[in-house]
Motif scaffolding. Structure first.
Motif, mmCIF file in Angstrom:
data_model
loop_
_atom_site.group_PDB
_atom_site.id
_atom_site.type_symbol
_atom_site.label_atom_id
_atom_site.label_comp_id
_atom_site.label_asym_id
_atom_site.label_seq_id
_atom_site.Cartn_x
_atom_site.Cartn_y
_atom_site.Cartn_z
ATOM 1 N N PRO A 70 -6.934 -0.990 6.666
ATOM 2 C CA PRO A 70 -6.740 -0.758 8.103
ATOM 3 C C PRO A 70 -5.307 -0.417 8.500
ATOM 4 O O PRO A 70 -5.080 0.012 9.634
ATOM 5 C CB PRO A 70 -7.175 -2.096 8.740
ATOM 6 N N VAL A 71 -4.321 -0.615 7.619
ATOM 7 C CA VAL A 71 -2.922 -0.462 8.033
ATOM 8 C C VAL A 71 -2.164 0.593 7.238
ATOM 9 O O VAL A 71 -0.977 0.804 7.469
ATOM 10 C CB VAL A 71 -2.171 -1.815 7.901
ATOM 11 N N MET A 72 -2.819 1.292 6.321
ATOM 12 C CA MET A 72 -2.079 2.182 5.430
ATOM 13 C C MET A 72 -1.813 3.548 6.039
ATOM 14 O O MET A 72 -0.910 4.267 5.593
ATOM 15 C CB MET A 72 -2.844 2.365 4.122
ATOM 16 N N GLU A 73 -2.599 3.953 7.047
ATOM 17 C CA GLU A 73 -2.407 5.283 7.619
ATOM 18 C C GLU A 73 -1.030 5.382 8.271
ATOM 19 O O GLU A 73 -0.574 4.464 8.946
ATOM 20 C CB GLU A 73 -3.503 5.582 8.640
ATOM 21 N N GLY A 74 -0.392 6.507 8.064
ATOM 22 C CA GLY A 74 0.951 6.709 8.592
ATOM 23 C C GLY A 74 2.034 6.476 7.562
ATOM 24 O O GLY A 74 3.188 6.823 7.785
ATOM 25 N N SER A 75 1.669 5.887 6.434
ATOM 26 C CA SER A 75 2.634 5.642 5.364
ATOM 27 C C SER A 75 2.126 6.305 4.092
ATOM 28 O O SER A 75 1.091 5.906 3.545
ATOM 29 C CB SER A 75 2.841 4.144 5.141
ATOM 30 N N ARG A 76 2.845 7.301 3.641
ATOM 31 C CA ARG A 76 2.434 8.010 2.433
ATOM 32 C C ARG A 76 2.476 7.098 1.215
ATOM 33 O O ARG A 76 1.583 7.151 0.355
ATOM 34 C CB ARG A 76 3.341 9.221 2.223
ATOM 35 N N ALA A 77 3.488 6.242 1.134
ATOM 36 C CA ALA A 77 3.606 5.337 -0.008
ATOM 37 C C ALA A 77 2.450 4.338 -0.037
ATOM 38 O O ALA A 77 1.891 4.053 -1.100
ATOM 39 C CB ALA A 77 4.947 4.610 0.042
ATOM 40 N N SER A 78 2.084 3.808 1.130
ATOM 41 C CA SER A 78 0.979 2.849 1.190
ATOM 42 C C SER A 78 -0.331 3.506 0.801
ATOM 43 O O SER A 78 -1.148 2.924 0.072
ATOM 44 C CB SER A 78 0.865 2.258 2.599
ATOM 45 N N ARG A 79 -0.544 4.719 1.292
ATOM 46 C CA ARG A 79 -1.769 5.437 0.946
ATOM 47 C C ARG A 79 -1.817 5.739 -0.554
ATOM 48 O O ARG A 79 -2.873 5.633 -1.185
ATOM 49 C CB ARG A 79 -1.850 6.729 1.767
ATOM 50 N N ALA A 80 -0.667 6.094 -1.126
ATOM 51 C CA ALA A 80 -0.617 6.384 -2.558
ATOM 52 C C ALA A 80 -0.920 5.130 -3.377
ATOM 53 O O ALA A 80 -1.663 5.178 -4.365
ATOM 54 C CB ALA A 80 0.755 6.934 -2.928
ATOM 55 N N LEU A 81 -0.358 3.988 -2.973
ATOM 56 C CA LEU A 81 -0.616 2.741 -3.687
ATOM 57 C C LEU A 81 -2.081 2.343 -3.563
ATOM 58 O O LEU A 81 -2.705 1.861 -4.520
ATOM 59 C CB LEU A 81 0.288 1.637 -3.138
ATOM 60 N N TYR A 82 -2.642 2.564 -2.380
ATOM 61 C CA TYR A 82 -4.065 2.281 -2.155
ATOM 62 C C TYR A 82 -4.926 3.144 -3.072
ATOM 63 O O TYR A 82 -5.882 2.660 -3.694
ATOM 64 C CB TYR A 82 -4.385 2.561 -0.692
ATOM 65 N N MET A 83 -4.590 4.430 -3.170
ATOM 66 C CA MET A 83 -5.339 5.327 -4.039
ATOM 67 C C MET A 83 -5.220 4.920 -5.505
ATOM 68 O O MET A 83 -6.205 4.975 -6.262
ATOM 69 C CB MET A 83 -4.844 6.765 -3.838
ATOM 70 N N LEU A 84 -4.041 4.504 -5.910
ATOM 71 C CA LEU A 84 -3.840 4.083 -7.286
ATOM 72 C C LEU A 84 -4.710 2.879 -7.624
ATOM 73 O O LEU A 84 -5.379 2.840 -8.670
ATOM 74 C CB LEU A 84 -2.365 3.754 -7.519
ATOM 75 N N VAL A 85 -4.720 1.887 -6.743
ATOM 76 C CA VAL A 85 -5.523 0.687 -6.992
ATOM 77 C C VAL A 85 -7.010 1.027 -6.951
ATOM 78 O O VAL A 85 -7.797 0.564 -7.792
ATOM 79 C CB VAL A 85 -5.172 -0.409 -5.974
ATOM 80 N N TYR A 86 -7.402 1.846 -5.981
ATOM 81 C CA TYR A 86 -8.820 2.192 -5.845
ATOM 82 C C TYR A 86 -9.322 3.035 -7.008
ATOM 83 O O TYR A 86 -10.526 3.105 -7.257
ATOM 84 C CB TYR A 86 -9.069 2.931 -4.529
ATOM 85 N N ALA A 87 -8.420 3.685 -7.719
ATOM 86 C CA ALA A 87 -8.832 4.519 -8.839
ATOM 87 C C ALA A 87 -9.382 3.703 -9.999
ATOM 88 O O ALA A 87 -10.137 4.239 -10.829
ATOM 89 C CB ALA A 87 -7.656 5.373 -9.308
ATOM 90 N N PHE A 88 -9.034 2.402 -10.086
ATOM 91 C CA PHE A 88 -9.469 1.653 -11.269
ATOM 92 C C PHE A 88 -9.965 0.249 -10.990
ATOM 93 O O PHE A 88 -10.578 -0.361 -11.895
ATOM 94 C CB PHE A 88 -8.316 1.558 -12.279
ATOM 95 N N HIS A 89 -9.754 -0.319 -9.799
ATOM 96 C CA HIS A 89 -10.092 -1.744 -9.660
ATOM 97 C C HIS A 89 -11.601 -1.994 -9.734
ATOM 98 O O HIS A 89 -12.049 -2.894 -10.448
ATOM 99 C CB HIS A 89 -9.472 -2.343 -8.396
ATOM 100 N N MET A 90 -12.428 -1.183 -9.070
ATOM 101 C CA MET A 90 -13.868 -1.351 -9.211
ATOM 102 C C MET A 90 -14.365 -0.870 -10.573
ATOM 103 O O MET A 90 -15.217 -1.536 -11.183
ATOM 104 C CB MET A 90 -14.600 -0.626 -8.083
ATOM 105 N N PRO A 91 -13.880 0.270 -11.094
ATOM 106 C CA PRO A 91 -14.285 0.635 -12.467
ATOM 107 C C PRO A 91 -13.999 -0.468 -13.482
ATOM 108 O O PRO A 91 -14.827 -0.736 -14.362
ATOM 109 C CB PRO A 91 -13.469 1.899 -12.741
ATOM 110 N N ALA A 92 -12.835 -1.122 -13.378
ATOM 111 C CA ALA A 92 -12.513 -2.198 -14.319
ATOM 112 C C ALA A 92 -13.494 -3.346 -14.177
ATOM 113 O O ALA A 92 -13.989 -3.896 -15.186
ATOM 114 C CB ALA A 92 -11.081 -2.685 -14.081
ATOM 115 N N PHE A 93 -13.796 -3.727 -12.952
ATOM 116 C CA PHE A 93 -14.735 -4.820 -12.721
ATOM 117 C C PHE A 93 -16.123 -4.458 -13.243
ATOM 118 O O PHE A 93 -16.824 -5.294 -13.828
ATOM 119 C CB PHE A 93 -14.796 -5.134 -11.223
ATOM 120 N N ILE A 94 -16.520 -3.183 -13.060
ATOM 121 C CA ILE A 94 -17.847 -2.755 -13.493
ATOM 122 C C ILE A 94 -17.924 -2.657 -15.015
ATOM 123 O O ILE A 94 -18.945 -3.007 -15.615
ATOM 124 C CB ILE A 94 -18.201 -1.416 -12.827
ATOM 125 N N VAL A 95 -16.861 -2.189 -15.656
ATOM 126 C CA VAL A 95 -16.840 -2.120 -17.121
ATOM 127 C C VAL A 95 -17.010 -3.517 -17.721
ATOM 128 O O VAL A 95 -17.800 -3.719 -18.654
ATOM 129 C CB VAL A 95 -15.536 -1.469 -17.620
#
Length: 384
Positions: A70-95
């Motif tokens: 809910p708070v990442m919009e407006g910050s490129r760094a926050s959005r990038a960190l969010y994308m990085l975490v989202y790229a693997f956190h559920m895949p890791a849990f599912i694996v």
């Protein structure tokens, strides 16, 4: 519950012949030392600290990412960190979930655990989340539908379907290519609809199948020192790429709940993005698992309560959302505010995974419900 295999039983001693004298004194037989099979069986009943650590750390990342959203919009760094975490956190849990599901064969006791540990929590929390929105947002139009998972309950539907089909994936010769094909077809089929969130179920399916295909030596491989060292430049490079892609990439690719056409791109890009995201997620998951501690840590015990942390932290996120906490506190969008949110989310999900919470929630997440099932004939002892 189950009888020991016949090959693990000791062969009877040969009977003495009538012409042979029977010794009058015999040494008292001592119990045989447990063999390799018995040791392996006993060891298999113990929880593996490594996987409990991985599950806990993954669920912390899930909660933190939900708090950032809910708070990442407006910050490129926050959005990038969010994308990085989202790229693997559920895949890791599912694996990890797939790897721990390798022994599923559809036995009656396993089916009972699926009904009580997955299906029942889904029904309960689907109703809870829907009623909570009706009350907190004064939204009487919010339906209560078990066919349309609300918020994060989709994972329980997916896990139920994945685990139920485990024997099929273990039967076919090339399970992972088949799963990737299904995921790719789903990514270019907008007509799948929202029922049971099958779009996500199919697009995340390859990670579960990958977990089924893994063996203990694969996890030994990723825990080698050189792999841990390689994980550092891997995440650094992924972070740089995420920063570049943050203003350019649609987040719908990370959620895997939409087709390529729904995201406004050509259908063939669904295949390319499915394969690309799978490859990136596998590499990042390997890097994540490489740094998961092997030994027992203070948070190892929390790995057994991740279902409580997963289902309950969503209520806290939704409560803050419905209460306009993120809107009325603009400072939460600043770097210091996001750090506070990160710490609060990590602490909250940690508390929700603790044994006391798990005991309180056991009536929903781990009920016995023996009254609801017929007794399996294999559990009955031999007739006397």
């Amino acid at each position: 519950m189950f009888h020991a295999p016949h090959e693990y039983q000791r062969a009877p001693l040969p009977q003495a012949r009538e012409s042979e004298p029977v010794p009058t004194t015999q040494k008292t037989a001592t119990p045989a030392a447990p063999g390799p099979a018995e040791k392996a069986a006993a060891k298999s009943t113990r929880r593996d600290a490594y996987f409990d650590n991985a599950k806990y750390l993954a669920i912390v990342l899930v909660a933190v990412a939900h708090a950032w959203e809910p708070v990442m919009e407006g910050s490129r760094a926050s959005r990038a960190l969010y994308m990085l975490v989202y790229a693997f956190h559920m895949p890791a849990f599912i694996v990890v979930s797939g790897y721990l599901s390798r022994s599923y064969t559809g036995r009656p006791d396993q089916l009972r655990r699926m009904l009580t540990g997955i299906a029942l929590p889904y029904v309960v929390f689907e109703v809870v989340y829907s009623l909570f929105r009706r009350w907190a947002q004064n939204a009487p139009e919010q339906p209560i539908s078990l066919l349309d998972p609300f918020y994060l309950t989709w994972f329980l539907v997916a896990l139920f379907i994945w685990r139920l089909t485990t024997p099929l994936w273990q039967l076919i010769r090339w399970p992972l290519p088949v799963a990737l094909t299904l995921a790719s077809l789903a990514a270019l089929t907008p007509g799948i609809g929202a029922d049971l969130n099958l779009q996500r179920v199919l697009q995340f399916l390859p990670f579960f199948v990958l977990g089924l295909c893994l063996k203990p030596e694969h996890f030994q491989l990723v825990r080698r020192r050189e792999v841990r060292l390689l994980a550092l430049p891997l995440f650094a490079g992924a972070g740089v790429f995420a920063y570049w892609a943050a203003p350019r990439m649609d987040l719908g690719w990370f959620y895997r709940s939409s087709s390529a056409q729904d995201l406004g791109v050509p259908w063939w890009s669904g295949i390319l993005m499915t394969l690309a995201f799978f490859g990136c997620a596998v590499l990042l998951t390997a890097g994540f698992l490489a740094w998961v501690p092997r030994r027992r840590m203070w948070f190892t015990v929390l790995g057994a309560g991740t279902i409580c942390g997963y289902l309950l932290h969503g209520l806290l996120i939704k409560a803050a959302d419905y209460g306009h906490v993120f809107e009325t506190n603009a400072w939460l969008s600043t770097p210091s505010g996001e750090i506070v949110l990160t710490l609060v989310a990590a602490a909250a999900v940690t508390l929700l995974c603790t044994p006391p919470v798990r005991r309180v929630m056991r009536c929903v997440t781990e009920p016995e419900m023996a009254w609801a099932f017929r007794r399996d004939v294999t559990e009955l002892g031999p007739r006397r």
